[in-house]
Every structure is written in C-alpha cells, then in structure tokens.
Design an enzyme around this catalytic site. Structure first.
Site, PDB file in Angstrom:
ATOM      1  N   SER A  32     150.192 123.351  77.320  1.00  0.00           N
ATOM      2  CA  SER A  32     149.297 122.790  76.349  1.00  0.00           C
ATOM      3  C   SER A  32     148.409 121.766  77.407  1.00  0.00           C
ATOM      4  O   SER A  32     148.613 120.978  78.393  1.00  0.00           O
ATOM      5  CB  SER A  32     149.947 121.752  75.483  1.00  0.00           C
ATOM      6  OG  SER A  32     150.449 122.425  74.654  1.00  0.00           O
ATOM      7  N   HIS A  63     145.303 126.658  73.515  1.00  0.00           N
ATOM      8  CA  HIS A  63     146.155 127.982  74.253  1.00  0.00           C
ATOM      9  C   HIS A  63     144.862 128.790  74.010  1.00  0.00           C
ATOM     10  O   HIS A  63     144.701 129.535  72.939  1.00  0.00           O
ATOM     11  CB  HIS A  63     147.209 128.137  73.455  1.00  0.00           C
ATOM     12  CG  HIS A  63     148.319 126.980  73.697  1.00  0.00           C
ATOM     13  ND1 HIS A  63     149.461 127.207  74.515  1.00  0.00           N
ATOM     14  CD2 HIS A  63     148.560 126.121  73.410  1.00  0.00           C
ATOM     15  CE1 HIS A  63     150.262 126.053  74.749  1.00  0.00           C
ATOM     16  NE2 HIS A  63     149.486 125.108  73.708  1.00  0.00           N
ATOM     17  N   HIS A  85     155.528 129.219  71.299  1.00  0.00           N
ATOM     18  CA  HIS A  85     156.619 128.485  71.238  1.00  0.00           C
ATOM     19  C   HIS A  85     157.514 128.754  69.860  1.00  0.00           C
ATOM     20  O   HIS A  85     156.990 129.465  68.884  1.00  0.00           O
ATOM     21  CB  HIS A  85     156.063 126.930  70.734  1.00  0.00           C
ATOM     22  CG  HIS A  85     155.036 126.762  71.991  1.00  0.00           C
ATOM     23  ND1 HIS A  85     153.814 126.917  71.667  1.00  0.00           N
ATOM     24  CD2 HIS A  85     155.285 125.647  72.996  1.00  0.00           C
ATOM     25  CE1 HIS A  85     153.075 126.017  72.855  1.00  0.00           C
ATOM     26  NE2 HIS A  85     154.069 125.405  73.424  1.00  0.00           N
ATOM     27  N   TYR A  87     158.677 126.948  67.732  1.00  0.00           N
ATOM     28  CA  TYR A  87     158.272 126.229  66.227  1.00  0.00           C
ATOM     29  C   TYR A  87     157.024 126.889  65.667  1.00  0.00           C
ATOM     30  O   TYR A  87     156.650 126.741  64.526  1.00  0.00           O
ATOM     31  CB  TYR A  87     157.774 124.677  66.645  1.00  0.00           C
ATOM     32  CG  TYR A  87     156.586 124.322  67.601  1.00  0.00           C
ATOM     33  CD1 TYR A  87     155.187 124.905  67.153  1.00  0.00           C
ATOM     34  CD2 TYR A  87     156.763 123.997  68.835  1.00  0.00           C
ATOM     35  CE1 TYR A  87     154.191 124.671  68.085  1.00  0.00           C
ATOM     36  CE2 TYR A  87     155.734 123.944  69.475  1.00  0.00           C
ATOM     37  CZ  TYR A  87     154.550 124.178  69.103  1.00  0.00           C
ATOM     38  OH  TYR A  87     153.348 123.849  70.072  1.00  0.00           O
ATOM     39  N   GLU A  88     156.405 127.810  66.398  1.00  0.00           N
ATOM     40  CA  GLU A  88     155.526 128.735  65.745  1.00  0.00           C
ATOM     41  C   GLU A  88     156.073 129.847  64.698  1.00  0.00           C
ATOM     42  O   GLU A  88     155.149 130.267  63.992  1.00  0.00           O
ATOM     43  CB  GLU A  88     154.520 129.300  66.620  1.00  0.00           C
ATOM     44  CG  GLU A  88     153.541 128.215  67.719  1.00  0.00           C
ATOM     45  CD  GLU A  88     152.850 129.006  68.716  1.00  0.00           C
ATOM     46  OE1 GLU A  88     151.673 129.490  68.432  1.00  0.00           O
ATOM     47  OE2 GLU A  88     153.368 129.070  69.982  1.00  0.00           O
ATOM     48  N   ALA A 115     153.406 120.173  78.956  1.00  0.00           N
ATOM     49  CA  ALA A 115     153.106 118.759  78.593  1.00  0.00           C
ATOM     50  C   ALA A 115     154.183 118.316  78.265  1.00  0.00           C
ATOM     51  O   ALA A 115     155.034 118.865  77.351  1.00  0.00           O
ATOM     52  CB  ALA A 115     152.014 118.648  77.619  1.00  0.00           C
ATOM     53  N   MET A 213     158.852 120.763  74.071  1.00  0.00           N
ATOM     54  CA  MET A 213     159.159 121.751  72.881  1.00  0.00           C
ATOM     55  C   MET A 213     158.988 123.235  73.571  1.00  0.00           C
ATOM     56  O   MET A 213     159.101 124.268  72.761  1.00  0.00           O
ATOM     57  CB  MET A 213     158.288 121.690  71.695  1.00  0.00           C
ATOM     58  CG  MET A 213     158.288 120.411  71.118  1.00  0.00           C
ATOM     59  SD  MET A 213     157.022 120.063  69.651  1.00  0.00           S
ATOM     60  CE  MET A 213     157.126 118.457  69.634  1.00  0.00           C
ATOM     61  N   SER A 214     159.048 123.375  74.809  1.00  0.00           N
ATOM     62  CA  SER A 214     158.839 124.621  75.425  1.00  0.00           C
ATOM     63  C   SER A 214     159.602 124.790  76.540  1.00  0.00           C
ATOM     64  O   SER A 214     160.801 124.165  76.785  1.00  0.00           O
ATOM     65  CB  SER A 214     157.505 124.865  75.885  1.00  0.00           C
ATOM     66  OG  SER A 214     157.033 123.948  76.947  1.00  0.00           O
ATOM     67  N   ASN A 237     152.679 111.126  77.322  1.00  0.00           N
ATOM     68  CA  ASN A 237     152.861 109.963  76.638  1.00  0.00           C
ATOM     69  C   ASN A 237     154.252 109.604  76.903  1.00  0.00           C
ATOM     70  O   ASN A 237     154.839 110.423  77.316  1.00  0.00           O
ATOM     71  CB  ASN A 237     152.685 110.585  75.089  1.00  0.00           C
ATOM     72  CG  ASN A 237     153.696 111.538  74.742  1.00  0.00           C
ATOM     73  OD1 ASN A 237     153.253 112.814  75.153  1.00  0.00           O
ATOM     74  ND2 ASN A 237     154.803 111.363  74.502  1.00  0.00           N
ATOM     75  N   HIS A 248     148.983 114.478  68.925  1.00  0.00           N
ATOM     76  CA  HIS A 248     148.509 115.528  69.849  1.00  0.00           C
ATOM     77  C   HIS A 248     147.520 115.176  70.657  1.00  0.00           C
ATOM     78  O   HIS A 248     147.144 115.633  71.598  1.00  0.00           O
ATOM     79  CB  HIS A 248     148.549 116.763  68.990  1.00  0.00           C
ATOM     80  CG  HIS A 248     148.260 118.099  69.924  1.00  0.00           C
ATOM     81  ND1 HIS A 248     149.038 118.563  70.749  1.00  0.00           N
ATOM     82  CD2 HIS A 248     147.250 118.828  70.054  1.00  0.00           C
ATOM     83  CE1 HIS A 248     148.488 119.744  71.396  1.00  0.00           C
ATOM     84  NE2 HIS A 248     147.164 119.847  71.068  1.00  0.00           N
TER      85      HIS A 248
HETATM   86  N1  HPA Z   1     157.865 115.204  72.771  1.00  0.00           N
HETATM   87  C1  HPA Z   1     158.137 116.302  72.389  1.00  0.00           C
HETATM   88  N2  HPA Z   1     157.031 117.262  73.122  1.00  0.00           N
HETATM   89  C2  HPA Z   1     156.000 116.573  73.635  1.00  0.00           C
HETATM   90  C3  HPA Z   1     155.970 115.174  73.636  1.00  0.00           C
HETATM   91  C4  HPA Z   1     156.939 114.384  73.082  1.00  0.00           C
HETATM   92  O1  HPA Z   1     156.811 113.324  73.338  1.00  0.00           O
HETATM   93  N3  HPA Z   1     154.561 115.150  74.505  1.00  0.00           N
HETATM   94  C5  HPA Z   1     154.210 116.245  74.881  1.00  0.00           C
HETATM   95  N4  HPA Z   1     154.844 117.303  74.418  1.00  0.00           N
END
Ligand code: HPA
Length: 273
Positions: A32, A63, A85, A87-88, A115, A213-214, A237, A248
């Site tokens: 990402s 993406h 992903h 989750y998609e 990310a 998540m990847s 973050n 996001h």
């Molecule tokens: N959690 C899960 N996935 C993420 C995060 C997070 O804090 N930041 C970027 N991708």
C-alpha cells in the site's frame, strides 16, 4: 474443464513471457502506497493484471494493479504494483498465485513490502522495519488442501521464512545508507478491520513488533516454492490503543512521506543481492 493450479500457473507464465518477459531474478511485491518504486524500473514492460490469464484483479485504492518487468538496482525484476488481500474476498490460492507465477518465470528470491502498524513501543510512524520472522494469525493457510509435490512439500519448513544471509546484507545496506532500520516480527491478521487495543496487547505479548493484513500468505507460498525472502515493512502508524484512532488516510500520508527513503533503500538492497 477445471484446470489444475500448475496448468493455470503455466498459462499465466506463458502469457507474461509473450509480453517480452525473459530472464527474471527477483520478484518484488509493493505494498500500500509503495507502488511508486515500480516507476523506477528501467526499460519497463508493464502488464495489467486483468490481461493475465487466471490473475485476480486488484480493488484497493492506491494499488495500480500491474506487473512491471525490467532492470532495477542492476537486477532483472518483476514488480507487482499492487497485491491481492484476503480481506478483498479472494481465496488464499488467488492471493498467492502471482508468487507461484513469478517462481515459474525463474525468480530465486522475492522482496515483500507492506504498510504495517507498529506494535513495538519503540517504533515511530515512518520507521522502516526489516521483517525477521512472521506469525500467521489469519486463521487460514494458503497451503490448505491437496498438495502438488512439484510446487513444494506437503509440510513446508518455515524455520527460515526470511533468509538469514539476506538479513545480514540488509543490515549492512541500512548502515551504509544511514537508514535507522528497525527489525522485528510481523504478525498477520485477516483484516479488514484494524485491530482492537486488546488484540494489539495480545500481539505484543505473543512477540509481534508490527501488524498487518498482507504478506504472511505470500511468504508461506514463497517458502513452499523454495524462494529466498526479504521483508520490509513501512510502519505507517502506531497500532490500536497506542494512538487516538486509526485510518487509511494516515497510512497513505506516512507512505508518501517516507517513499523516497523506501525506494532508494530497496534499490540498494537489490544492488547488493
Ligand atoms: N493494522 C493492520 N494493518 C495495518 C495497520 C495496522 O495498524 N497499519 C497499516 N496496515
């Protein structure tokens, strides 16, 4: 007629070769907000995912959804601008299909990037973290189901999921380039929700330094196929409970802020492989 996984891999690889892809050394999965590195590939051949037989199509903003082939850091690379992903809604076989195809095309190694949220309390948004190991907390596994012994063993060894020699090399590259590289364990959740503060507390207790998540399914399949792996997370973050709230936009903002460092760092890694 339903095709086997190997037949689908072979067809996708054949199509990609028809587009002019010849020797490939390294696969590159750009996470990402990190896809811009694909623009630095020299003499590029870009192949949109939707044109490739059996490839899923990317849906997430940020993406681009294409393969870019060419030279980067002196290596012949095949870069994924955008990944798939779980989750998609894709199956993990779809999520990891591009890794299989890149292996078929001849890569010996893959650099996975993402990310991620910082779980380690010493991390700050904007840090780059070399992934030293991972925890599959998604509750699923891309190797679930019948195993094709030609693709890899039934019980894949994950003892060295991220290649130790490469880790040494990446540390040296960071030192030479003055990158304050963090390192640690990446824990994969299925998403798409961000985690709760309680889940993050658990993750830290379990040994996670970063969360996302990847990556986890792709690295399992890379290991299954005998590929050497390098992982780099951009800590975008602090994870849930460590800052006021999560969104996001902050993920995108942070990747935008550090992308020049990220790009030159990954290029330097490629040049040292
Ligand atoms: N959690 C899960 N996935 C993420 C995060 C997070 O804090 N930041 C970027 N991708």
């Amino acid at each position: 007629m339903t095709q086997t996984l190997q037949e689908r891999i072979t067809e996708a690889a054949a199509y990609i070769k028809e587009q002019g892809v010849k020797q490939v050394d390294v696969g590159l999965i750009l996470g990402s907000g990190l896809g811009e590195l694909g623009e630095e590939v020299e003499q590029p051949i870009a192949i949109p995912y939707e044109t490739i037989p059996h490839f899923p199509v990317s849906t997430v903003i940020g993406h681009a959804g294409q393969l870019v082939y060419g030279t980067l850091g002196g290596q012949m690379v095949l870069a994924m601008q955008g990944r798939f992903h779980y989750y998609e809604g894709y199956s993990l076989e779809d999520v990891t299909f591009p890794v299989r195809v890149m292996k078929e095309l001849g890569i010996h190694s893959v650099i996975v990037t993402n990310a991620a949220g910082g779980v380690n309390t010493s991390f700050e948004p904007g840090d780059l973290m070399m992934i030293t190991d991972q925890i599959n907390f998604t509750g699923v596994n891309p190797l679930h189901g019948p195993n094709d012994e030609n693709l890899g063993p039934r019980f894949a060894d994950m003892s060295h999921a991220y290649d130790a020699e490469y880790q040494e090399m990446v540390r040296k590259v960071a030192q030479e380039k003055g990158v304050a590289l963090k390192e640690g364990v990446y824990m994969g959740f299925s998403g798409p929700t961000y985690e709760t503060p309680a889940e993050i507390k658990m993750a830290r207790t379990f040994g996670a330094d970063a969360i996302g998540m990847s990556t986890v399914p792709e690295v399992i399949v890379a290991n299954h196929g005998g590929l050497r792996v390098i992982g780099v997370s951009c800590i975008t973050n602090l994870a849930a409970g460590m800052q006021a709230n999560l969104n996001h936009e902050e993920v995108v903002e942070t990747t935008t802020r550090v992308k020049e460092t990220f790009k030159s760092f990954v290029k330097a890694i490629l040049a040292s492989m």
